[in-house]
Design an enzyme around this catalytic site. Structure first.
Site, mmCIF file in Angstrom:
data_model
loop_
_atom_site.group_PDB
_atom_site.id
_atom_site.type_symbol
_atom_site.label_atom_id
_atom_site.label_comp_id
_atom_site.label_asym_id
_atom_site.label_seq_id
_atom_site.Cartn_x
_atom_site.Cartn_y
_atom_site.Cartn_z
ATOM 1 N N ASN A 157 -36.464 95.923 86.679
ATOM 2 C CA ASN A 157 -37.926 95.869 86.758
ATOM 3 C C ASN A 157 -38.576 97.040 87.487
ATOM 4 O OD1 ASN A 157 -36.942 94.911 89.184
ATOM 5 N ND2 ASN A 157 -38.647 93.528 89.501
ATOM 6 N N GLU B 66 -31.266 92.382 98.066
ATOM 7 C CA GLU B 66 -32.675 92.028 97.891
ATOM 8 C C GLU B 66 -32.757 91.213 96.617
ATOM 9 O OE1 GLU B 66 -35.076 92.227 99.850
ATOM 10 O OE2 GLU B 66 -34.239 93.608 101.328
ATOM 11 N N CYS C 72 -40.488 91.058 92.032
ATOM 12 C CA CYS C 72 -39.944 90.098 92.997
ATOM 13 C C CYS C 72 -41.012 89.688 93.995
ATOM 14 C CB CYS C 72 -38.742 90.698 93.704
ATOM 15 S SG CYS C 72 -39.077 92.334 94.307
HETATM 16 P P1 NDP Z 1 -29.469 90.649 87.682
HETATM 17 O O1 NDP Z 1 -29.008 89.983 88.908
HETATM 18 O O2 NDP Z 1 -29.121 90.064 86.386
HETATM 19 O O3 NDP Z 1 -28.909 92.143 87.626
HETATM 20 C C1 NDP Z 1 -29.088 93.045 88.681
HETATM 21 C C2 NDP Z 1 -28.016 94.102 88.605
HETATM 22 O O4 NDP Z 1 -26.742 93.511 88.886
HETATM 23 C C3 NDP Z 1 -27.881 94.752 87.230
HETATM 24 O O5 NDP Z 1 -27.583 96.119 87.392
HETATM 25 C C4 NDP Z 1 -26.706 93.991 86.627
HETATM 26 O O6 NDP Z 1 -26.049 94.696 85.604
HETATM 27 C C5 NDP Z 1 -25.823 93.848 87.855
HETATM 28 N N1 NDP Z 1 -24.809 92.803 87.733
HETATM 29 C C6 NDP Z 1 -24.792 91.732 86.897
HETATM 30 N N2 NDP Z 1 -23.667 91.010 87.088
HETATM 31 C C7 NDP Z 1 -22.953 91.634 88.054
HETATM 32 C C8 NDP Z 1 -21.714 91.372 88.691
HETATM 33 N N3 NDP Z 1 -20.963 90.307 88.363
HETATM 34 N N4 NDP Z 1 -21.274 92.221 89.640
HETATM 35 C C9 NDP Z 1 -22.017 93.287 89.992
HETATM 36 N N5 NDP Z 1 -23.200 93.608 89.414
HETATM 37 C C10 NDP Z 1 -23.675 92.784 88.473
HETATM 38 O O7 NDP Z 1 -31.032 90.858 87.853
HETATM 39 P P2 NDP Z 1 -32.055 91.499 86.814
HETATM 40 O O8 NDP Z 1 -31.690 92.890 86.443
HETATM 41 O O9 NDP Z 1 -32.253 90.485 85.751
HETATM 42 O O10 NDP Z 1 -33.371 91.638 87.726
HETATM 43 C C11 NDP Z 1 -34.264 90.612 87.892
HETATM 44 C C12 NDP Z 1 -34.047 89.944 89.248
HETATM 45 O O11 NDP Z 1 -34.094 90.903 90.290
HETATM 46 C C13 NDP Z 1 -35.134 88.949 89.566
HETATM 47 O O12 NDP Z 1 -34.573 87.735 89.961
HETATM 48 C C14 NDP Z 1 -35.890 89.588 90.729
HETATM 49 O O13 NDP Z 1 -36.451 88.691 91.608
HETATM 50 C C15 NDP Z 1 -34.872 90.426 91.376
HETATM 51 N N6 NDP Z 1 -35.504 91.541 92.052
HETATM 52 C C16 NDP Z 1 -35.585 91.537 93.412
HETATM 53 C C17 NDP Z 1 -36.214 92.535 94.092
HETATM 54 C C18 NDP Z 1 -36.234 92.548 95.578
HETATM 55 O O14 NDP Z 1 -36.343 93.606 96.155
HETATM 56 N N7 NDP Z 1 -36.128 91.417 96.243
HETATM 57 C C19 NDP Z 1 -36.852 93.648 93.388
HETATM 58 C C20 NDP Z 1 -36.674 93.592 91.973
HETATM 59 C C21 NDP Z 1 -36.018 92.565 91.346
HETATM 60 P P3 NDP Z 1 -26.421 94.424 84.049
HETATM 61 O O15 NDP Z 1 -27.805 94.895 83.859
HETATM 62 O O16 NDP Z 1 -25.446 95.264 83.312
HETATM 63 O O17 NDP Z 1 -26.249 92.957 83.810
#
Ligand code: NDP
Length: 478
Positions: A149, A247, A281
């Site tokens: 995002n 985060e 988020c």
């Molecule tokens: P995900 O948790 O699905 O993915 C985040 C990252 O983790 C991606 O790069 C993903 O790769 C990777 N990932 C997935 N599975 C694994 C694993 N088993 N081991 C290591 N890495 C992994 O989140 P989203 O990308 O869907 O983002 C949305 C979420 O992020 C929302 O819930 C939002 O609230 C949160 N968010 C929080 C923020 C904050 O600062 N608090 C800011 C922005 C977002 P891949 O894409 O290849 O699946």
């Protein structure tokens, strides 16, 4: 179709496969084919970062500062072009895309300055003649895992401090948004860093991410993403005692009090709840409104939301772009069903929209008569959906705002100094906003939450040093 490779040990390397990067505003528009690394390639990047670490950690801080400044300056000089790429691949509007790119450039410039501002402490010992120095040192290879995002700002606010404080980096962006990650890596690759100091490994989270989390040479993991992925990463990283910063999500409240200026309340709610398609988020998804202003606020908010233009992220005048992909759209639609079944009133939006091109368009949705125990009030939806919860007075509003397992950002709209001051003191969140939206923060101050939203030290500003360095205490006798 152009293919974009991974960047490992100073070289651009093809991977075993590629994946298309699709524009959510126009599904026929494919931006490029992006590399998908396997575990072996991820291990190669980790080995390169580990090899580069000792020289980088002990190297010239002026060179480090120069490189970060060069990266920040190029990002800023190309903000319009990169902002366009961001909007095309993620779906936030062009002004939002350019704004995010600008922020990424500013972050690199900020940390270019921090390189030469690092300081320690010198103290007297309780033993006569002995001197004590407390200094900060880099920790090693940092694994950086980011969500879709904020495809350039979140990578920037992790990569810039990691490099500034003398660490080396393996960066895995989210699968949906490799375009900005590749463009950032391309800029970093030309900034004069020695091979291996920065590595880009695009690929699946379950393959590349897992490899980074489990690898003994990765000293620390900085992750932003969902709560469930974060919890899984924590279990593995803590088991091998890696340093960890998570985060995660939010269910951020915005309290609107009877004494609020109505126009300010509506603007703050619309900006916080719906801009960037609600995919933040820090989005205000719970609007907690006291009885005296409730009906006027709901009517004015509904008028404003109805007037929002939902369209192609790149089109002039678009307020709200598309949802990022089919699975996020399915999640949004399923929560709209859940809200209706739970008894909340959907007063507006929630329907799929057709536009010139086939894309994931959804009308911004507003629930009223929601209660704080409904699932739509407790679980993160991550789309253009907000719910109004009625509160009888300030005390009840504050209690409702704090009644959540998250604690990222929280806000209040009021003209009362008494309530504003009390709220700042008693709100259980990492960030508190008075008369400004819950989403939208500055780049030079700490960012992060409490409770289920965050784990580990804060990100951004000078506070980033907590995570990206380790403290050493040295004693010297004459
Ligand atoms: P995900 O948790 O699905 O993915 C985040 C990252 O983790 C991606 O790069 C993903 O790769 C990777 N990932 C997935 N599975 C694994 C694993 N088993 N081991 C290591 N890495 C992994 O989140 P989203 O990308 O869907 O983002 C949305 C979420 O992020 C929302 O819930 C939002 O609230 C949160 N968010 C929080 C923020 C904050 O600062 N608090 C800011 C922005 C977002 P891949 O894409 O290849 O699946």
């Amino acid at each position: 179709m152009q293919t974009y490779d991974n960047y490992i040990s100073g070289e651009w390397l093809a991977s075993v496969s590629t994946t298309p990067n699709r524009n959510p505003s126009n599904l026929a528009d494919v931006i490029g084919e992006y590399a998908q690394a396997d575990a072996e390639q991820a291990k190669g990047a980790i080995a390169a970062a580990a090899k580069a670490f000792p020289a980088w950690a002990m190297g010239s801080i002026q060179e480090r500062a120069n490189s970060l400044d060069k990266i920040g300056s190029e990002i800023l000089a190309r903000k319009d072009e990169l902002g366009r790429l961001l909007s095309r691949e993620e779906g936030k509007t062009l002004p939002e895309g350019v704004g995010e790119v600008t922020r990424a450039g500013q972050i690199f410039r900020f940390f270019a300055g921090e390189v030469v501002r690092m300081s320690g402490e010198k103290l007297a010992s309780i033993r006569p003649g002995v001197e004590i120095e407390v200094t900060r040192e880099p920790i090693g290879v940092i694994g950086i895992i980011t969500p879709w995002n904020f495809p350039i700002a979140i990578p920037a606010w992790k990569i810039a401090p990691a490099l500034a404080y003398g660490n080396t980096v393996v960066f895995k962006p989210a699968d949906f948004v490799p375009g900005c990650a590749w463009a950032l890596a391309d800029i970093i690759a030309r900034a004069g860093l020695p091979p291996g100091v920065f590595n880009l490994v695009m690929g699946r989270g379950s393959v590349v991410g897992e490899t980074m989390v489990n690898h003994p040479s990765v000293a620390a993991i900085s992750f932003t993403g969902s709560v469930s992925t974060g919890r899984g990463i924590a279990a593995k990283a803590i088991a091998r005692m890696a340093k960890l910063q998570l985060e995660m999500g939010g269910k951020n409240p915005l309290v609107v009090l009877d004494d609020a200026d109505l126009a300010t309340a509506v603007n703050v709610a619309v900006q916080g709840a719906y801009y960037s398609t609600g995919q933040r988020c820090t989005a205000s998804s719970r609007l907690i409104v006291t009885t005296g202003i409730h009906d006027r606020f709901v009517a004015a908010l509904a008028d404003k939301v109805k007037a929002l233009k939902v369209d192609d992220a790149l089109a002039q005048g678009t307020d709200i772009g598309p949802v990022v992909d089919q699975s996020q759209l399915d999640q949004d639609l399923s929560y709209l069903d859940i809200g209706r079944k739970e008894g909340a009133t959907l007063v507006l939006g929630g329907e799929r929209l057709k536009r010139q091109h086939d894309g994931y368009y959804l009308a911004p949705a507003l629930f009223t008569e929601a209660s704080n125990d409904m699932r739509i009030s407790r679980e993160e939806i991550f789309g253009p959906v907000a719910s109004v919860i009625r509160a009888k007075d300030y005390d009840e509003a504050l209690a409702l705002a704090n009644d959540t397992e998250f604690g990222l950002s929280t806000g209040i709209v009021t003209t009362s100094l008494k309530y504003a001051s009390h709220f700042k003191r008693h709100a259980q969140a990492g960030m508190v906003m008075v008369n400004v939206p819950t989403a939208g923060v500055d780049y030079h101050v700490p960012f992060g939450g409490r409770k289920g939203s965050s784990y580990g030290p804060r990100e951004q500003g000078r506070y980033a040093a907590e995570f990206f360095t380790i403290v050493k205490t040295a004693y010297t006798a004459p």
